[in-house]
Design a protein around this motif. Structure first.
Motif, PDB file in Angstrom:
ATOM      1  N   UNK A 130      28.725  38.987  28.279  1.00 40.20           N
ATOM      2  CA  UNK A 130      29.665  40.062  27.957  1.00 40.20           C
ATOM      3  C   UNK A 130      31.060  39.743  28.484  1.00 40.20           C
ATOM      4  N   UNK A 131      31.122  39.205  29.683  1.00 43.45           N
ATOM      5  CA  UNK A 131      32.408  38.842  30.286  1.00 43.45           C
ATOM      6  C   UNK A 131      33.078  37.708  29.518  1.00 43.45           C
TER       7      UNK A 131
ATOM      8  N   UNK B 150      43.720  42.390  33.500  1.00 48.17           N
ATOM      9  CA  UNK B 150      42.456  42.153  32.784  1.00 48.17           C
ATOM     10  C   UNK B 150      41.851  40.821  33.208  1.00 48.17           C
ATOM     11  N   UNK B 151      42.677  39.787  33.297  1.00 49.38           N
ATOM     12  CA  UNK B 151      42.188  38.463  33.683  1.00 49.38           C
ATOM     13  C   UNK B 151      41.656  38.458  35.113  1.00 49.38           C
ATOM     14  N   UNK B 152      42.319  39.193  35.991  1.00 48.68           N
ATOM     15  CA  UNK B 152      41.835  39.303  37.369  1.00 48.68           C
ATOM     16  C   UNK B 152      40.460  39.962  37.413  1.00 48.68           C
ATOM     17  N   UNK B 153      40.293  41.024  36.624  1.00 50.70           N
ATOM     18  CA  UNK B 153      39.000  41.707  36.547  1.00 50.70           C
ATOM     19  C   UNK B 153      37.915  40.770  36.022  1.00 50.70           C
ATOM     20  N   UNK B 154      38.248  40.010  34.975  1.00 51.33           N
ATOM     21  CA  UNK B 154      37.287  39.056  34.404  1.00 51.33           C
ATOM     22  C   UNK B 154      36.914  38.000  35.441  1.00 51.33           C
ATOM     23  N   UNK B 155      37.897  37.505  36.185  1.00 54.16           N
ATOM     24  CA  UNK B 155      37.633  36.507  37.227  1.00 54.16           C
ATOM     25  C   UNK B 155      36.707  37.040  38.302  1.00 54.16           C
ATOM     26  N   UNK B 156      36.923  38.309  38.693  1.00 56.51           N
ATOM     27  CA  UNK B 156      36.075  38.924  39.726  1.00 56.51           C
ATOM     28  C   UNK B 156      34.643  39.094  39.224  1.00 56.51           C
ATOM     29  N   UNK B 157      34.493  39.566  37.981  1.00 55.93           N
ATOM     30  CA  UNK B 157      33.151  39.758  37.420  1.00 55.93           C
ATOM     31  C   UNK B 157      32.413  38.419  37.316  1.00 55.93           C
TER      32      UNK B 157
END
Length: 491
Positions: free
Chosen positions: A175-176, A204-211
């Motif tokens: 999903x990510x 958004x990219x920071x959130x994706x990186x964390x996930x």
């Protein structure tokens, strides 16, 4: 020459398919498996030599030019890990007839093992984030077959937990990747690395990186996401446990290193400190788990967790010394963990139990096994001049260079506790009181593959002058993502 990049994936896949048709003829299957794994090892050594001599090998499948096609990248880091995988897999295949029952061998043990090797090698070599997910699924499907092989109640319970955790993390992973594709319009890792600097969606990219970090941290068994791992790794046969302990968590930490040195290159002290905290807590809680049990299999399984913490530490401090230390320690740990899982497998075979309280005096009956285990504990704990010492000294030196003194203290204390947790097996199991009415079992041929791995570990320490320049090349390479991008996109 570019086609060489896919051979470490294709050859085990082919081998697994062939031995599936000979599974009832156990002797012949063993012979074929040994031939295939030796060919695989020789081929991987050759490819490694070419990479370090001529540079990164990139395969564009079907002649589709990057970033549009499926890409495989044999660079300094990936090929070293593929070589380590091939080396320890060779030892596992050769010891398997001694530690795996013939009944389990007939139920496609070698097929699942080769599929696991193929999936792990593919995860290391792929240059595509979606295909990283695909190869994770390949190695996980093979691991599902291996963990359940035997069908005991304990295996069924732990395999259910193992499957559910990995299924959930895989759903989050894919999903990510879909969200990341929606933002940057590509799943090629080199192309993503270019586009993340152009896209004006930093949040958004920071959130994706964390996930993605939490997905890979689950697979790597980092704190606090390690709870599923220790018991899941000890319920299969000893050879499978060795492969799991050496490979599966390492694919997770490799993925973290790859995306955080190529795509999400952080400059924030907050993220760096977060990684250091996770690394330190993984060291502490992992070794606490090892100290809290008298099950020799669990002691080794729990010691997987602090080793992943040490590897993450090198990424956290993010300098050449730290990244070189992470690479050195990662390779060292893959080799020595395989040896230790196999050693406790041999001990369990001899005694008939993994409960340390029911052992004692084994040194009187098995002196060679005892002293081999003694040396292995020193290698694991990083006592000089063994390989663990070289990796840790680089990591701690890198931490000093960035003024992270507290994590150095944590690392040193953890190393002492790791030594104590594993030395406890030697003191109570080998050096304890001689048991009466003990039935001595033959261990002919069991120790040779283990000795082979320990000799490699010792060489990585004593021969550090020869090994380190190659590892240093990896550290320099990881700090220069443009080298990877240029190799893939040919810019």
């Amino acid at each position: 020459m570019s086609n060489l990049a896919i051979l470490p994936i294709v050859l085990p896949l082919l081998a697994g398919t062939i031995v599936a048709f000979t599974n009832k003829r156990v002797t012949f299957t063993r012979f074929l498996s040994k031939i295939f794994i030796l060919i695989h090892l020789a081929l991987t050594i050759w490819i490694t030599y070419l990479v370090f001599t001529d540079g990164t090998i990139v395969l564009e499948a079907g002649s589709w030019v990057a970033p549009y096609g499926i890409i495989f990248v044999a660079d300094y880091l990936s090929i070293l890990l593929v070589l380590t995988t091939a080396t320890l897999s060779t030892a596992c295949i050769f010891i398997a007839p001694k530690l795996v029952s013939e009944r389990k061998e007939t139920f496609y043990f070698y097929t699942f093992t080769f599929m696991l090797i193929s999936g792990v090698s593919g995860a290391f070599l792929t240059g595509d984030l979606f295909n990283l997910f695909v190869f994770f699924e390949v190695l996980l499907m093979a691991s599902y077959g291996l963990i359940i092989l035997g069908g005991s109640k304990e295996q069924l319970r732990e395999s259910l937990k193992y499957v559910l955790i990995n299924l959930f993390s895989s759903v989050v992973f894919v999903t990510t990747v879909a969200f990341l594709y929606a933002v940057v319009g590509t799943v090629n890792m080199a192309h993503i690395a270019e586009r993340v600097h152009e896209v004006e969606q930093a949040g958004v990219l920071t959130t994706i990186g964390i996930v993605l970090f939490f997905v890979f941290a689950t697979k790597a068994a980092l704190f606090p996401l390690y709870y599923w791992m220790p018991k899941s790794y000890i319920v299969p046969n000893p050879v499978t446990s060795a492969l799991f302990g050496a490979l599966l968590t390492k694919v997770g930490i490799y993925s973290i290193i790859r995306i955080y040195t190529l795509i999400f290159i952080y400059e924030s002290d907050t993220i760096r400190n977060f990684f250091i905290i996770i690394a330190g807590l993984s060291m502490i809680f992992g070794v606490i788990g090892a100290l809290s049990t008298n099950d020799i299999k669990l002691i080794i399984a729990y010691n997987v967790i602090p080793s992943i913490g040490f590897v993450l530490l090198g990424l956290a401090i993010f300098n050449e010394t730290g990244l070189s230390g992470s690479t050195y320690y990662l390779i060292h740990d893959m080799i020595i963990k395989t040896a230790l899982f196999l050693l406790v497998g041999v001990i369990t075979y001899i005694v008939g139990t993994s409960d340390l309280k029911k052992m004692g005096g084994l040194i009187h009956y098995y002196p060679r096994l005892g002293w081999i285990f003694f040396i292995a504990t020193f290698v694991l704990a990083g006592i000089p001049p063994f390989s663990g010492f070289i990796g840790k000294i680089l990591l701690l030196k890198g931490a000093f260079e960035t003024d992270h003194v507290i994590i150095v203290i944590v690392g040193l204390l953890t190393s002492l506790l790791i030594l104590y947790s594993v030395m406890k097996i030697f003191i109570l199991g080998f050096w304890g009181e001689k048991k009466k009415n003990f039935q001595v079992k033959r261990t002919n041929g069991m120790l040779y593959p283990i000795v082979f791995l320990i000799i490699l570990s010792i060489f990585m320490g004593i021969g550090a002058e020869f090994v380190y320049p190659h590892i240093e090349t990896v550290g320099e390479y990881l700090l220069n993502p443009e080298a990877y991008i240029n190799s893939v996109l040919k810019e």
